[in-house]
Write a protein that holds these residues in place. Structure first.
Motif, PDB file in Angstrom:
ATOM      1  N   GLY A  91       5.983  14.584  -2.889  1.00 49.51           N
ATOM      2  CA  GLY A  91       7.225  14.516  -2.249  1.00 49.51           C
ATOM      3  C   GLY A  91       8.237  13.496  -2.694  1.00 49.51           C
ATOM      4  N   GLY A  92       7.791  13.217  -3.835  1.00 47.98           N
ATOM      5  CA  GLY A  92       8.690  11.856  -4.364  1.00 47.98           C
ATOM      6  C   GLY A  92       9.418  12.303  -5.432  1.00 47.98           C
ATOM      7  N   GLU A  93      10.250  11.492  -6.289  1.00 45.29           N
ATOM      8  CA  GLU A  93      10.846  11.687  -7.241  1.00 45.29           C
ATOM      9  C   GLU A  93      10.718  10.751  -8.488  1.00 45.29           C
ATOM     10  OE1 GLU A  93      14.869  11.347  -6.173  1.00 45.29           O
ATOM     11  OE2 GLU A  93      14.847  13.087  -4.952  1.00 45.29           O
ATOM     12  N   LYS A 126      12.422   0.967   3.919  1.00 48.57           N
ATOM     13  CA  LYS A 126      11.934   1.564   4.970  1.00 48.57           C
ATOM     14  C   LYS A 126      11.109   2.712   5.059  1.00 48.57           C
ATOM     15  CE  LYS A 126      14.238   2.905   9.473  1.00 48.57           C
ATOM     16  NZ  LYS A 126      15.576   3.096  10.183  1.00 48.57           N
ATOM     17  N   ASP A 127      11.697   3.806   4.264  1.00 54.83           N
ATOM     18  CA  ASP A 127      10.908   4.987   4.273  1.00 54.83           C
ATOM     19  C   ASP A 127      10.311   5.394   2.819  1.00 54.83           C
ATOM     20  OD1 ASP A 127      11.733   5.634   6.877  1.00 54.83           O
ATOM     21  OD2 ASP A 127      13.624   6.150   5.837  1.00 54.83           O
ATOM     22  N   THR A 182       1.021  -1.188   0.244  1.00 56.55           N
ATOM     23  CA  THR A 182       0.022   0.145  -0.024  1.00 56.55           C
ATOM     24  C   THR A 182       1.134   1.456   0.062  1.00 56.55           C
ATOM     25  OG1 THR A 182      -0.163   0.044   2.518  1.00 56.55           O
ATOM     26  CG2 THR A 182      -1.839  -0.974   1.167  1.00 56.55           C
ATOM     27  N   VAL A 183       0.194   2.451  -0.417  1.00 61.19           N
ATOM     28  CA  VAL A 183       1.092   3.518  -0.354  1.00 61.19           C
ATOM     29  C   VAL A 183       0.104   4.794   0.103  1.00 61.19           C
ATOM     30  CG1 VAL A 183       0.479   4.066  -2.797  1.00 61.19           C
ATOM     31  CG2 VAL A 183       2.465   5.360  -1.737  1.00 61.19           C
ATOM     32  N   ALA A 199       6.986   6.507   2.117  1.00 60.81           N
ATOM     33  CA  ALA A 199       6.290   5.244   2.660  1.00 60.81           C
ATOM     34  C   ALA A 199       5.011   6.068   3.361  1.00 60.81           C
ATOM     35  CB  ALA A 199       6.857   4.673   3.499  1.00 60.81           C
ATOM     36  N   LEU A 200       5.254   7.240   4.185  1.00 59.88           N
ATOM     37  CA  LEU A 200       4.174   8.024   4.772  1.00 59.88           C
ATOM     38  C   LEU A 200       4.542   9.205   4.593  1.00 59.88           C
ATOM     39  CD1 LEU A 200       3.834   6.142   8.213  1.00 59.88           C
ATOM     40  CD2 LEU A 200       2.230   5.981   6.361  1.00 59.88           C
ATOM     41  N   SER A 201       3.413  10.118   4.278  1.00 62.86           N
ATOM     42  CA  SER A 201       3.430  11.768   4.040  1.00 62.86           C
ATOM     43  C   SER A 201       2.688  12.152   5.037  1.00 62.86           C
ATOM     44  CB  SER A 201       2.985  12.114   2.349  1.00 62.86           C
ATOM     45  OG  SER A 201       3.936  11.135   1.481  1.00 62.86           O
TER      46      SER A 201
END
Length: 357
Positions: free
Chosen positions: A335-337, A280-281, A243-244, A355-357
């Motif tokens: 917040g990703g790339e 992990k993140d 999940t995301v 993983a969590l925002s």
């Protein structure tokens, strides 16, 4: 401001020390000359030199008065001269040329700072110019992409208008083509409108826990007709529990654009590998397809707006070249790339999300 004040104090200190040294040297030199002349005048027997000999103190006094006035006048003018140099230099800071600023020796620190400011101004002006050129290119590409289907629509509608007795089958064919081109035109305009909204930050995310595995499975099912038309297929490698935390609608748009791009530029009868994993993140999703290697110069601008390979732009296929740019904007909002690599006839898009925002 503090730095400039310190520099100013340094200059003032240097000038003061130089002034004191010159005054002392001038006084000592005058005193030594007075002693020499006093002795020399006393050796003559005519009336003029003894007259000077008796007034050597007065001559020395006048020497000091005149000399001090000249020295103080010289050092009183120096700060004004420096000020004028700085004023003249500030006029050249914003001039669009690469001429460096040169100041007097005591102002070398200020000269260095002003040249740094000028360099920053030049870079800023260059960035503005590049942005303006880029905007003009965007408008040019938009006009090009809109004109192509619009020309077709006008052409087929003109044929229908000029030949009302056209056979029904041919008329239906032209209407179908015109409708298809109109829909393409609408799609291009919608894409442009969407990327404009992202650029003006009018898009807000609605985040929630998203079943990433199910989203990717659904995406592959939706693309089955497109992929199977060229004998391609997509394979998913991910855990079913993955999940995301993201905006599901917009994230689906990202994966849709990437897979659409992969389908468009894959060799026939090849496999597109989609992998997703959680560290992990970070949640990482990769799309790997086999097609012509993208040159590095084009790869570096693949997420730029209206970026398409030249052959694709000349053709009437594909979108406006905004799909990957929209994907990039959406991932940034999360917040990703997103990145792309291409070598040995393999193209890989990698999406990394927190993983969590």
């Amino acid at each position: 401001m503090e730095v400039i004040t310190l520099k100013k104090n340094d200059i003032e200190k240097k000038l003061r020390i130089k002034l004191y040294i010159i005054l002392i040297l001038y006084t000592l030199i005058g005193y030594i000359l007075a002693i020499i002349f006093d002795y020399g005048f006393s050796q003559f027997s005519n009336t003029f030199f003894p007259w000077l000999h008796l007034r050597i103190e007065v001559i020395y006094f006048l020497y000091l008065v005149v000399g001090f006035c000249c020295i103080f006048h010289h050092y009183w003018k120096k700060p004004w001269g420096y000020l004028q140099e700085v004023i003249n230099a500030t006029k050249t800071v914003y001039q669009p040329n690469d001429n460096t600023i040169e100041l007097s020796e005591p102002l070398k620190d200020m000269e260095k700072q002003m040249n740094q400011i000028k360099m920053a101004v030049l870079l800023s002006q260059q960035a503005v110019k590049e942005a303006e050129n880029k905007k003009n290119e965007l408008v040019m590409y938009l006009a090009h992409d809109i004109r192509t289907p619009l020309t077709s629509v006008i052409g087929y509608l003109s044929l229908l208008d000029e030949a009302p007795d056209m056979p029904v089958e041919q008329k239906e064919k032209y209407i179908g083509i015109a409708l298809k081109k109109s829909m393409r035109l609408e799609k291009l305009i919608n894409e442009f409108f969407e990327i404009t909204r992202y650029n003006t930050q009018q898009i807000k995310l609605t985040k929630a826990n998203v079943d990433l595995y199910y989203m990717l499975v659904q995406l592959i099912d939706e693309f089955y007709p497109v992929l199977s038309a060229k004998g391609n297929s997509a394979v998913l490698n991910a855990e079913e529990t993955l999940t995301v935390y993201a905006d599901s609608e917009k994230l689906a748009r990202v994966f849709n654009n990437i897979l659409k791009n992969a389908a468009a530029y894959s060799y026939p009868n090849t496999e597109i590998m989609i992998s997703a994993k959680a560290d992990k993140d970070t949640i990482t999703v990769t799309f790997e397809n086999h097609g012509p290697t993208i040159p590095s110069d084009q790869l570096s601008s693949i997420f730029d707006k209206f970026n398409r390979l030249d052959d694709a732009r000349k053709s009437d296929t594909g979108g406006a070249g905004l799909g990957l740019s929209i994907a990039d904007e959406i991932i940034r909002l999360h917040g990703g790339e997103i990145s792309a690599q291409s070598e040995n006839d393999t193209i890989t898009f990698t999406v990394s999300l927190p993983a969590l925002s």
